[in-house]
Design a protein around this motif. Structure first.
Motif, PDB file in Angstrom:
ATOM      1  N   ILE A 168      54.542 -58.945 -31.484  1.00  0.00           N
ATOM      2  CA  ILE A 168      54.958 -57.877 -30.608  1.00  0.00           C
ATOM      3  C   ILE A 168      53.888 -56.955 -30.172  1.00  0.00           C
ATOM      4  N   LEU A 169      53.208 -56.627 -31.365  1.00  0.00           N
ATOM      5  CA  LEU A 169      52.252 -55.457 -30.966  1.00  0.00           C
ATOM      6  C   LEU A 169      51.158 -56.225 -30.180  1.00  0.00           C
ATOM      7  N   SER A 170      50.784 -57.398 -30.803  1.00  0.00           N
ATOM      8  CA  SER A 170      49.517 -57.973 -30.046  1.00  0.00           C
ATOM      9  C   SER A 170      49.836 -58.366 -28.646  1.00  0.00           C
ATOM     10  N   ASN A 171      51.032 -58.770 -28.319  1.00  0.00           N
ATOM     11  CA  ASN A 171      51.375 -58.959 -26.933  1.00  0.00           C
ATOM     12  C   ASN A 171      51.272 -57.714 -26.208  1.00  0.00           C
ATOM     13  N   LEU A 172      52.060 -56.609 -26.473  1.00  0.00           N
ATOM     14  CA  LEU A 172      51.872 -55.604 -25.914  1.00  0.00           C
ATOM     15  C   LEU A 172      50.297 -54.876 -25.738  1.00  0.00           C
ATOM     16  N   HIS A 173      49.670 -54.922 -26.857  1.00  0.00           N
ATOM     17  CA  HIS A 173      48.309 -54.575 -26.772  1.00  0.00           C
ATOM     18  C   HIS A 173      47.560 -55.322 -25.562  1.00  0.00           C
ATOM     19  N   GLY A 174      47.706 -56.731 -25.470  1.00  0.00           N
ATOM     20  CA  GLY A 174      47.052 -57.504 -24.528  1.00  0.00           C
ATOM     21  C   GLY A 174      47.351 -57.088 -22.935  1.00  0.00           C
ATOM     22  N   VAL A 175      48.461 -56.708 -22.793  1.00  0.00           N
ATOM     23  CA  VAL A 175      48.776 -56.349 -21.404  1.00  0.00           C
ATOM     24  C   VAL A 175      48.514 -54.969 -21.027  1.00  0.00           C
ATOM     25  N   ALA A 176      48.683 -54.022 -22.180  1.00  0.00           N
ATOM     26  CA  ALA A 176      48.223 -52.579 -22.051  1.00  0.00           C
ATOM     27  C   ALA A 176      46.727 -52.504 -21.531  1.00  0.00           C
ATOM     28  N   LYS A 177      45.726 -53.089 -22.483  1.00  0.00           N
ATOM     29  CA  LYS A 177      44.485 -53.153 -22.103  1.00  0.00           C
ATOM     30  C   LYS A 177      44.131 -53.711 -20.850  1.00  0.00           C
ATOM     31  N   GLN A 178      44.779 -54.742 -20.156  1.00  0.00           N
ATOM     32  CA  GLN A 178      44.605 -55.071 -19.008  1.00  0.00           C
ATOM     33  C   GLN A 178      45.083 -54.040 -17.825  1.00  0.00           C
ATOM     34  N   ILE A 179      46.256 -53.546 -18.113  1.00  0.00           N
ATOM     35  CA  ILE A 179      46.617 -52.256 -17.031  1.00  0.00           C
ATOM     36  C   ILE A 179      45.639 -51.320 -17.418  1.00  0.00           C
ATOM     37  N   ILE A 180      45.155 -50.993 -18.171  1.00  0.00           N
ATOM     38  CA  ILE A 180      44.106 -49.789 -18.373  1.00  0.00           C
ATOM     39  C   ILE A 180      42.761 -50.184 -17.755  1.00  0.00           C
ATOM     40  N   ASP A 181      42.174 -51.347 -17.653  1.00  0.00           N
ATOM     41  CA  ASP A 181      41.223 -51.695 -17.088  1.00  0.00           C
ATOM     42  C   ASP A 181      41.557 -51.835 -15.640  1.00  0.00           C
ATOM     43  N   HIS A 182      42.787 -52.218 -15.095  1.00  0.00           N
ATOM     44  CA  HIS A 182      43.083 -52.308 -13.722  1.00  0.00           C
ATOM     45  C   HIS A 182      43.000 -50.841 -12.971  1.00  0.00           C
ATOM     46  N   ARG A 235      52.578 -55.356  -7.908  1.00  0.00           N
ATOM     47  CA  ARG A 235      52.138 -56.658  -8.485  1.00  0.00           C
ATOM     48  C   ARG A 235      51.908 -56.702  -9.861  1.00  0.00           C
ATOM     49  N   ILE A 236      51.287 -55.633 -10.298  1.00  0.00           N
ATOM     50  CA  ILE A 236      50.988 -55.444 -11.608  1.00  0.00           C
ATOM     51  C   ILE A 236      52.230 -55.344 -12.607  1.00  0.00           C
ATOM     52  N   LEU A 237      53.198 -54.665 -12.193  1.00  0.00           N
ATOM     53  CA  LEU A 237      54.259 -54.459 -13.133  1.00  0.00           C
ATOM     54  C   LEU A 237      55.256 -55.429 -12.858  1.00  0.00           C
ATOM     55  N   SER A 238      55.329 -56.404 -11.791  1.00  0.00           N
ATOM     56  CA  SER A 238      56.059 -57.602 -11.626  1.00  0.00           C
ATOM     57  C   SER A 238      55.552 -58.751 -12.785  1.00  0.00           C
ATOM     58  N   ALA A 239      54.097 -58.676 -13.026  1.00  0.00           N
ATOM     59  CA  ALA A 239      53.499 -59.694 -13.621  1.00  0.00           C
ATOM     60  C   ALA A 239      53.759 -59.375 -15.178  1.00  0.00           C
ATOM     61  N   VAL A 240      54.050 -58.028 -15.417  1.00  0.00           N
ATOM     62  CA  VAL A 240      54.403 -57.508 -16.967  1.00  0.00           C
ATOM     63  C   VAL A 240      55.877 -57.990 -17.377  1.00  0.00           C
ATOM     64  N   THR A 241      56.746 -58.049 -16.303  1.00  0.00           N
ATOM     65  CA  THR A 241      57.992 -58.759 -16.713  1.00  0.00           C
ATOM     66  C   THR A 241      57.929 -60.170 -17.187  1.00  0.00           C
TER      67      THR A 241
END
Length: 354
Positions: A236-250, A194-200
């Motif tokens: 690009i970095l801002s978008n990746l930061h936003g997703v990476a931080k959410q994945i870390i929290d999850h 579910r997480i990785l599908s949302a990332v794409t």
């Protein structure tokens, strides 16, 4: 040579050092694709064309503005043995594609945090690789190297499209930023798909630990930007930061869920894997990675004590075929590697008990 000395000498700085959020983020990397005016792309270039590019890049690296960034060494892929080439891939310093391209080379800084692949898919692939969650620092290093090289090299650039690349998907910034993350709790709780599908769906892509087309062994995933055109490097970095931080929290929430709701099963899994690694007499790379992932999770959850948290990064690379054959100083069949892999893991675990 002892295993301790071998690991300290053969490992890259990003493998030895810890970084921010390193219980989840193994490494941060920025790659930048560049091509030179007046030269055809490597895929259709002759050997003399590629040599001309290599000569031009080698001269640029010797200029003062590049030398002030550190001491660089050029390694031609054709001059290395298959085992030496494999070690470079296993340390994530070159791509498997570079090995398939004749006339290719890599130029590495002595700490191996900064490098340039020459004549891969593009003429240049600049790379900066740092431990932990350091995307901005990795981009900062890559930008400095890019600027220093551009003072001498004439990059192919279009005012409308940006930097021109061999593959249209890299046109624009030519930049791929990525983080390698360890997500065992999301896998065990069944939330990973579910997480990785949302990332794409937000312009990012998930790959295995050795890039495109490789498997996500040991619950390790690489998440990077898919879009290079129409966005600035900062966007690009801002978008990746936003997703990476959410994945870390999850992942952190999932780890606490495992401890609170499934303590006995997770302790059994972690301790069972530790026991297998401590006593197995042969083990293949896929099982080794899964067991090492379990042990690292056990360290992070406080289930296993007295074992270095860096063991995941060390053994992730050291148990691969190239490293094993380098340490034991002879070529091996897959069956022999399974025996030596188990021996190396036992030896590495004993290092923490001294």
């Amino acid at each position: 040579m002892s295993l301790s000395d071998f690991l300290s000498q053969a490992s890259s700085k990003w493998l030895r050092d810890e970084g921010p959020e390193s219980d989840i983020v193994i490494s941060s990397r920025v790659r930048i694709a560049r091509n030179l005016v007046g030269h055809v792309f490597p895929m259709i270039a002759t050997e003399s064309d590629k040599q001309a590019v290599l000569d031009e890049v080698e001269r640029a690296v010797k200029q003062p503005q590049v030398e002030q960034l550190g001491r660089f060494e050029l390694l031609k892929m054709g001059s290395l043995s298959p085992v030496e080439q494999a070690v470079l891939v296993e340390k994530h310093l070159v791509s498997p594609t570079l090995l398939e391209s004749s006339g290719s080379a890599v130029i590495l800084r002595d700490d191996e945090e900064m490098g340039v692949m020459v004549n891969e898919e593009d003429h240049l692939r600049l790379q900066c690789l740092l431990p932990g969650y350091q995307l901005d620092a990795a981009y900062g290093l890559a930008e400095r190297l890019d600027d220093a090289l551009e003072e001498t090299l004439n990059y192919s650039f279009d005012e409308t499209r940006g930097y021109l690349t061999a593959c249209p998907t890299n046109v624009g910034t030519g930049m791929r930023a990525s983080v390698m993350v360890h997500l065992p709790a999301l896998v065990l709780t069944g939330s990973i798909q579910r997480i990785l599908s949302a990332v794409t769906h937000v312009g990012l892509v998930v790959r295995g630990i050795y890039g495109e087309g490789t498997d996500a062994l040991g619950n390790l995933f690489q998440i990077s930007n898919q879009i290079t055109l129409g966005q600035s490097e900062q966007e690009i970095l801002s978008n990746l930061h936003g997703v990476a931080k959410q994945i870390i929290d999850h992942e952190r929430v999932a780890r606490q869920h495992l401890l609170l709701q499934n303590k006995d099963p997770i302790e059994d899994r972690v301790c069972r894997s530790f026991g297998i690694l401590a006593y197995a007499r042969q083990i293949d790379s896929k099982e080794a990675m899964q067991r090492i992932s379990d042990v690292r999770l056990g360290i992070d959850l406080g289930i296993i004590k007295g074992v270095s948290a860096n063991i995941l990064k060390e053994l992730m690379v050291a148990t691969q075929p190239g490293f094993l054959q380098t340490y034991y100083e002879h070529e091996m069949t897959p069956g022999e590697r399974d025996v030596k892999r188990a021996s190396m893991i036992r030896e590495r675990l004993r290092m923490d008990q001294v």
